[in-house]
Scaffold this motif. Structure first.
Motif, PDB file in Angstrom:
ATOM      1  N   UNK A 226     -99.443 106.155 -30.855  1.00 58.17           N
ATOM      2  CA  UNK A 226     -98.104 105.911 -30.305  1.00 58.17           C
ATOM      3  C   UNK A 226     -97.424 106.973 -29.891  1.00 58.17           C
ATOM      4  N   UNK A 227     -96.027 106.823 -29.348  1.00 55.78           N
ATOM      5  CA  UNK A 227     -95.377 107.824 -28.840  1.00 55.78           C
ATOM      6  C   UNK A 227     -94.364 108.376 -29.688  1.00 55.78           C
ATOM      7  N   UNK A 228     -94.082 109.716 -29.954  1.00 52.33           N
ATOM      8  CA  UNK A 228     -92.974 110.263 -30.840  1.00 52.33           C
ATOM      9  C   UNK A 228     -91.871 110.350 -29.803  1.00 52.33           C
ATOM     10  N   UNK A 229     -90.649 110.483 -30.166  1.00 48.95           N
ATOM     11  CA  UNK A 229     -89.500 110.513 -29.496  1.00 48.95           C
ATOM     12  C   UNK A 229     -89.751 111.719 -28.342  1.00 48.95           C
ATOM     13  N   UNK A 230     -90.201 112.814 -28.568  1.00 52.22           N
ATOM     14  CA  UNK A 230     -90.437 113.855 -27.534  1.00 52.22           C
ATOM     15  C   UNK A 230     -91.647 113.563 -26.581  1.00 52.22           C
ATOM     16  N   UNK A 231     -92.106 112.341 -26.798  1.00 47.28           N
ATOM     17  CA  UNK A 231     -93.200 111.749 -25.581  1.00 47.28           C
ATOM     18  C   UNK A 231     -94.468 112.015 -26.079  1.00 47.28           C
ATOM     19  N   UNK A 232     -94.715 113.022 -27.324  1.00 52.64           N
ATOM     20  CA  UNK A 232     -96.193 113.398 -27.413  1.00 52.64           C
ATOM     21  C   UNK A 232     -96.781 112.142 -28.318  1.00 52.64           C
ATOM     22  N   UNK A 233     -97.936 112.178 -28.117  1.00 55.00           N
ATOM     23  CA  UNK A 233     -98.783 111.257 -29.018  1.00 55.00           C
ATOM     24  C   UNK A 233     -99.128 111.384 -30.365  1.00 55.00           C
TER      25      UNK A 233
ATOM     26  N   UNK B 292     -94.953 102.621 -27.194  1.00 60.06           N
ATOM     27  CA  UNK B 292     -95.117 102.966 -25.880  1.00 60.06           C
ATOM     28  C   UNK B 292     -94.953 101.686 -24.948  1.00 60.06           C
ATOM     29  N   UNK B 293     -94.434 101.927 -23.871  1.00 62.73           N
ATOM     30  CA  UNK B 293     -93.962 100.689 -22.945  1.00 62.73           C
ATOM     31  C   UNK B 293     -95.182 100.023 -22.543  1.00 62.73           C
ATOM     32  N   UNK B 294     -96.292 100.596 -22.326  1.00 66.02           N
ATOM     33  CA  UNK B 294     -97.529  99.930 -22.016  1.00 66.02           C
ATOM     34  C   UNK B 294     -98.031  98.744 -23.188  1.00 66.02           C
ATOM     35  N   UNK B 295     -97.572  98.828 -24.395  1.00 69.33           N
ATOM     36  CA  UNK B 295     -97.923  98.002 -25.376  1.00 69.33           C
ATOM     37  C   UNK B 295     -96.792  97.034 -25.705  1.00 69.33           C
TER      38      UNK B 295
END
Length: 159
Positions: free
Chosen positions: A29-36, A1-4
């Motif tokens: 973390x984030x998946x490609x679809x944006x889900x955690x 994720x961007x924040x990390x």
């Protein structure tokens, strides 16, 4: 994720400059679809055939494990509640019944049927005591087994 991103880059630089490896840990973390996704993340660094450092990251999806642990904790709490009900709510009237039966025996009150001279004679007091004691033992056994299910496998001895 961007924040990390910034912290990850700093950790990698510390590893390169000071040989402080990145500790394995659980992350979201984030998946490609944006889900955690909850993962166990581990890193290692190697030198390739050209002597250049290459870092490898292995992330294992532990979402199912986390959900299972949550469900087990919920179930464990329900079992504790059932044990409390059994040992306090259900057992209370039984304990009163057993006390009344002991008091009746102590005072010499006998409950016998009209066929006391017959071979089929039944001592109701004895049968009531036996049934109450049996029920009490069943409740104690169920309660004991339920209390054996504790966090971190800790067992409680109720006797």
């Amino acid at each position: 994720p961007h924040e990390m991103r910034e912290n990850v880059l700093k950790s990698i630089q510390r590893w390169i400059d000071h040989n402080e490896s990145i500790k394995a840990s659980e992350l979201v973390l984030k998946r490609k679809d944006g889900s955690s996704v909850q993962v166990f993340s581990s890193h290692f660094m190697l030198k390739n055939i050209y002597g250049e450092l290459e870092m490898y990251c292995i992330d294992i999806d532990i979402s199912d494990r986390i959900e299972l642990l949550y469900n087990l904790e919920k179930q464990n709490n329900k079992l504790k509640e059932i044990a409390w009900i059994q040992s306090h709510v259900l057992r209370a009237p039984l304990a009163r019944l057993m006390a009344l039966l002991r008091l009746m025996e102590f005072k010499g009150i006998k409950l016998q049927d009209n066929f006391s001279h017959n071979e089929n004679s039944i001592n109701f007091m004895q049968e009531l005591n036996k049934a109450a004691a049996e029920m009490d033992n069943i409740i104690k056994e169920i309660t004991c087994k339920t209390y054996q299910i504790k966090e971190f496998g800790e067992k409680v001895n109720l006797h």
